[in-house]
Design a protein around this motif. Structure first.
Motif, PDB file in Angstrom:
ATOM      1  N   ALA A  74     -13.362  41.071  13.050  1.00  0.00           N
ATOM      2  CA  ALA A  74     -11.996  41.190  13.559  1.00  0.00           C
ATOM      3  C   ALA A  74     -10.984  40.307  12.843  1.00  0.00           C
ATOM      4  O   ALA A  74      -9.811  40.311  13.206  1.00  0.00           O
ATOM      5  CB  ALA A  74     -11.980  40.862  15.056  1.00  0.00           C
ATOM      6  N   ILE A  75     -11.420  39.564  11.835  1.00  0.00           N
ATOM      7  CA  ILE A  75     -10.530  38.618  11.160  1.00  0.00           C
ATOM      8  C   ILE A  75     -10.268  39.015   9.712  1.00  0.00           C
ATOM      9  O   ILE A  75      -9.136  38.953   9.226  1.00  0.00           O
ATOM     10  CB  ILE A  75     -11.118  37.197  11.216  1.00  0.00           C
ATOM     11  CG1 ILE A  75     -11.251  36.728  12.674  1.00  0.00           C
ATOM     12  CG2 ILE A  75     -10.249  36.233  10.440  1.00  0.00           C
ATOM     13  CD1 ILE A  75      -9.939  36.641  13.427  1.00  0.00           C
ATOM     14  N   GLU A  76     -11.303  39.437   9.020  1.00  0.00           N
ATOM     15  CA  GLU A  76     -11.181  39.758   7.604  1.00  0.00           C
ATOM     16  C   GLU A  76     -10.507  41.128   7.431  1.00  0.00           C
ATOM     17  O   GLU A  76     -10.959  42.119   8.004  1.00  0.00           O
ATOM     18  CB  GLU A  76     -12.574  39.757   6.962  1.00  0.00           C
ATOM     19  CG  GLU A  76     -12.559  39.489   5.483  1.00  0.00           C
ATOM     20  CD  GLU A  76     -13.927  39.084   4.957  1.00  0.00           C
ATOM     21  OE1 GLU A  76     -14.128  39.141   3.738  1.00  0.00           O
ATOM     22  OE2 GLU A  76     -14.791  38.698   5.777  1.00  0.00           O
ATOM     23  N   TYR A  77      -9.452  41.172   6.639  1.00  0.00           N
ATOM     24  CA  TYR A  77      -8.663  42.389   6.484  1.00  0.00           C
ATOM     25  C   TYR A  77      -9.441  43.476   5.733  1.00  0.00           C
ATOM     26  O   TYR A  77     -10.162  43.196   4.777  1.00  0.00           O
ATOM     27  CB  TYR A  77      -7.390  42.092   5.692  1.00  0.00           C
ATOM     28  CG  TYR A  77      -6.310  41.357   6.446  1.00  0.00           C
ATOM     29  CD1 TYR A  77      -6.613  40.329   7.325  1.00  0.00           C
ATOM     30  CD2 TYR A  77      -4.972  41.685   6.266  1.00  0.00           C
ATOM     31  CE1 TYR A  77      -5.626  39.651   8.007  1.00  0.00           C
ATOM     32  CE2 TYR A  77      -3.968  41.003   6.941  1.00  0.00           C
ATOM     33  CZ  TYR A  77      -4.294  39.980   7.809  1.00  0.00           C
ATOM     34  OH  TYR A  77      -3.314  39.315   8.485  1.00  0.00           O
ATOM     35  N   THR A  78      -9.281  44.728   6.177  1.00  0.00           N
ATOM     36  CA  THR A  78      -9.858  45.870   5.479  1.00  0.00           C
ATOM     37  C   THR A  78      -9.026  47.116   5.764  1.00  0.00           C
ATOM     38  O   THR A  78      -8.372  47.215   6.819  1.00  0.00           O
ATOM     39  CB  THR A  78     -11.319  46.126   5.899  1.00  0.00           C
ATOM     40  OG1 THR A  78     -11.815  47.271   5.190  1.00  0.00           O
ATOM     41  CG2 THR A  78     -11.443  46.407   7.387  1.00  0.00           C
ATOM     42  N   THR A  79      -9.072  48.056   4.840  1.00  0.00           N
ATOM     43  CA  THR A  79      -8.404  49.352   5.056  1.00  0.00           C
ATOM     44  C   THR A  79      -9.365  50.377   5.644  1.00  0.00           C
ATOM     45  O   THR A  79      -8.940  51.466   6.033  1.00  0.00           O
ATOM     46  CB  THR A  79      -7.856  49.905   3.724  1.00  0.00           C
ATOM     47  OG1 THR A  79      -8.947  50.095   2.808  1.00  0.00           O
ATOM     48  CG2 THR A  79      -6.834  48.959   3.113  1.00  0.00           C
ATOM     49  N   GLU A  80     -10.658  50.049   5.719  1.00  0.00           N
ATOM     50  CA  GLU A  80     -11.668  51.045   6.061  1.00  0.00           C
ATOM     51  C   GLU A  80     -11.789  51.322   7.552  1.00  0.00           C
ATOM     52  O   GLU A  80     -12.215  52.398   7.957  1.00  0.00           O
ATOM     53  CB  GLU A  80     -13.021  50.639   5.478  1.00  0.00           C
ATOM     54  CG  GLU A  80     -13.021  50.680   3.956  1.00  0.00           C
ATOM     55  CD  GLU A  80     -14.407  50.499   3.364  1.00  0.00           C
ATOM     56  OE1 GLU A  80     -15.408  50.697   4.096  1.00  0.00           O
ATOM     57  OE2 GLU A  80     -14.490  50.159   2.169  1.00  0.00           O
ATOM     58  N   PHE A  81     -11.453  50.351   8.385  1.00  0.00           N
ATOM     59  CA  PHE A  81     -11.440  50.603   9.825  1.00  0.00           C
ATOM     60  C   PHE A  81     -10.440  49.665  10.485  1.00  0.00           C
ATOM     61  O   PHE A  81     -10.107  48.602   9.959  1.00  0.00           O
ATOM     62  CB  PHE A  81     -12.830  50.449  10.463  1.00  0.00           C
ATOM     63  CG  PHE A  81     -13.564  49.176  10.137  1.00  0.00           C
ATOM     64  CD1 PHE A  81     -13.245  47.966  10.753  1.00  0.00           C
ATOM     65  CD2 PHE A  81     -14.602  49.186   9.224  1.00  0.00           C
ATOM     66  CE1 PHE A  81     -13.933  46.803  10.463  1.00  0.00           C
ATOM     67  CE2 PHE A  81     -15.311  48.026   8.929  1.00  0.00           C
ATOM     68  CZ  PHE A  81     -14.970  46.834   9.550  1.00  0.00           C
ATOM     69  N   ILE A  82      -9.974  50.088  11.635  1.00  0.00           N
ATOM     70  CA  ILE A  82      -8.993  49.310  12.381  1.00  0.00           C
ATOM     71  C   ILE A  82      -9.635  48.030  12.899  1.00  0.00           C
ATOM     72  O   ILE A  82     -10.855  47.942  13.057  1.00  0.00           O
ATOM     73  CB  ILE A  82      -8.434  50.160  13.552  1.00  0.00           C
ATOM     74  CG1 ILE A  82      -7.175  49.520  14.149  1.00  0.00           C
ATOM     75  CG2 ILE A  82      -9.487  50.366  14.608  1.00  0.00           C
ATOM     76  CD1 ILE A  82      -6.470  50.413  15.150  1.00  0.00           C
ATOM     77  N   ASN A  83      -8.817  47.029  13.124  1.00  0.00           N
ATOM     78  CA  ASN A  83      -9.300  45.811  13.763  1.00  0.00           C
ATOM     79  C   ASN A  83     -10.037  46.205  15.049  1.00  0.00           C
ATOM     80  O   ASN A  83      -9.461  46.833  15.936  1.00  0.00           O
ATOM     81  CB  ASN A  83      -8.111  44.908  14.094  1.00  0.00           C
ATOM     82  CG  ASN A  83      -8.517  43.552  14.621  1.00  0.00           C
ATOM     83  OD1 ASN A  83      -9.513  43.412  15.317  1.00  0.00           O
ATOM     84  ND2 ASN A  83      -7.737  42.542  14.294  1.00  0.00           N
ATOM     85  N   PRO A  84     -11.337  45.871  15.179  1.00  0.00           N
ATOM     86  CA  PRO A  84     -12.102  46.295  16.354  1.00  0.00           C
ATOM     87  C   PRO A  84     -11.476  45.935  17.686  1.00  0.00           C
ATOM     88  O   PRO A  84     -11.635  46.666  18.671  1.00  0.00           O
ATOM     89  CB  PRO A  84     -13.447  45.578  16.153  1.00  0.00           C
ATOM     90  CG  PRO A  84     -13.574  45.425  14.684  1.00  0.00           C
ATOM     91  CD  PRO A  84     -12.176  45.160  14.199  1.00  0.00           C
ATOM     92  N   VAL A  85     -10.767  44.822  17.738  1.00  0.00           N
ATOM     93  CA  VAL A  85     -10.162  44.370  18.995  1.00  0.00           C
ATOM     94  C   VAL A  85      -9.075  45.336  19.475  1.00  0.00           C
ATOM     95  O   VAL A  85      -8.790  45.428  20.664  1.00  0.00           O
ATOM     96  CB  VAL A  85      -9.590  42.949  18.831  1.00  0.00           C
ATOM     97  CG1 VAL A  85      -8.853  42.495  20.084  1.00  0.00           C
ATOM     98  CG2 VAL A  85     -10.712  41.973  18.503  1.00  0.00           C
TER      99      VAL A  85
END
Length: 408
Positions: A132-143
């Motif tokens: 939930a902290i490390e940025y990615t374009t592959e999936f939304i922030n789980p929170v």
């Protein structure tokens, strides 16, 4: 090495770290796990040293103030000064002292270890079970996965976590000032390990090369199932298991009545793992087709049941995956929280039903989804296939290899 493990949160934030600590001790390391005092018995059951923090995150989450904050954390400033700030300040003092005395520090992001890591970055390793902290374009922030955020904003959604953390800088600054540390500092880039199986969630391609998904941090429990529970299970066909975790929860239905009606209508026996949200289970206790228990080792229990209705905590979901049991997720934390995220992945992989928030669930919906969960054959075929793959992983061993790299 002398290893410190720092974590805060609910049981799902503590138990995987205790499992990791136990394995590190067996490798010959001196391990101390520091977390909230209410987890003393849990941590000590893994035969590792325990350093308590005068904070009870779980109690706060189950308080009226905690519930309000979870519903809208950005409007809960009045609770911060009374509840959260002292908790952060006091815990950081203890975490920092232990970290200075250790050769390696494994820390959960909730401990705010990032904010003193600049003092000894070479021995600090981030460790989490939720990405939930490390940025990615592959999936939304789980929170925030249950919110209607379009996928092109996936990376931006992680800024919401940053906003939440920025609300906590007051006690962080007070802590650094009290320790004689500069208030002007930069968080160092640190290696990161996640107790996540890539069979279930692939590591994003845009993550750092120093970030690793090791596999789930699980172990075989040394606690056996109670005889009366085994007797109930073996008395007939495998029962359906229902658990909504250790937090309090909201529901529009009379849950004991709904479970009893589910059992009667579908002619299925049910095991209920009682959480704080069940105010009274007296009528269920009197039903010979329903068994209510306070707790049980999931690695021993889940292989013996038919399927699982659960809240979506990653610990419970991973237990379903390892046991090869299909599941239906009813998130207790909703729309904020990672429970929907884990349940939805299961749905997309064909091993679970589409998640429905517990507070939105009606008795009819519960029964209909239970029927689908029990009767959809492809769920069982897919679950067994995934179980075979996950059982071939060894997340704890891989995590230890990474922790032991470049020993000084």
């Amino acid at each position: 090495m002398k290893i410190a493990i720092l974590t805060m949160g609910t049981q799902g934030d503590v138990q995987p770290f205790a499992i990791l600590g136990q394995a590190l001790k067996k490798r010959g390391h001196q391990v101390t796990l520091s977390t909230a005092k209410n987890f003393a018995a849990l941590v000590k059951s893994y035969d590792i040293e325990f350093l308590p923090i005068e904070a009870d995150f779980q109690e706060f989450m189950n308080s009226e103030e905690g519930k309000k904050m979870m519903k809208n954390p950005f409007r809960a400033k009045k609770n911060l000064r009374v509840w959260v700030y002292p908790m952060i300040y006091n815990s950081m003092k203890i975490f920092y002292k232990l970290s200075k005395e250790s050769d390696r520090v494994i820390f959960h992001v909730k401990t705010m270890g990032d904010y003193f890591a600049d003092q000894f970055p070479d021995k600090m390793i981030k460790a989490n079970v939720i990405p939930a902290i490390e940025y990615t374009t592959e999936f939304i922030n789980p929170v925030f996965s249950a919110l209607p955020i379009p996928s092109f904003l996936n990376r931006l959604s992680y800024k919401l976590s940053d906003l939440g953390i920025s609300m906590m800088m007051k006690p962080v600054n007070e802590f650094r000032k009290s320790e004689g540390l500069s208030l002007k500092f930069k968080k160092p880039t640190l290696p990161s390990i996640y107790g996540i199986s890539e069979t279930y969630l692939s590591k994003p391609k845009d993550y750092s090369v120093s970030t690793h998904f090791t596999g789930f941090w699980t172990t075989t429990s040394n606690i056996e199932l109670d005889k009366d529970l085994i007797d109930f299970i073996t008395r007939g066909t495998p029962p359906l298991l229902i658990t909504f975790g250790s937090m309090t929860f909201e529901t529009k239905m009379d849950l004991p009545t709904a479970i009893e009606n589910l059992s009667n209508e579908l002619n299925v026996r049910v095991i209920v793992v009682k959480g704080w949200g069940f105010n009274s289970t007296k009528r269920l206790d009197e039903n010979p087709n329903i068994k209510v228990i306070k707790s049980a080792p999931y690695d021993k229990l889940f292989p013996l049941v038919k399927a699982v209705i659960n809240h979506g905590g990653i610990g419970t979901v991973s237990a379903c995956l390892i046991a090869g049991k299909p599941f239906f997720t009813c998130p207790v934390l909703y729309p904020l929280g990672d429970q929907y995220f884990w349940g939805y992945i299961g749905f997309k992989k064909g091993i679970a039903l589409r998640p429905i928030a517990l507070k939105n669930l009606t008795e009819r919906m519960l029964i209909d989804n239970a029927q689908a969960l029990l009767s959809t054959e492809t769920l069982y075929t897919n679950s067994l296939e995934m179980s075979k793959k996950i059982k071939s992983e060894n997340g704890v061993e891989r995590a230890i290899e990474l922790i032991e790299e470049n020993q000084r």
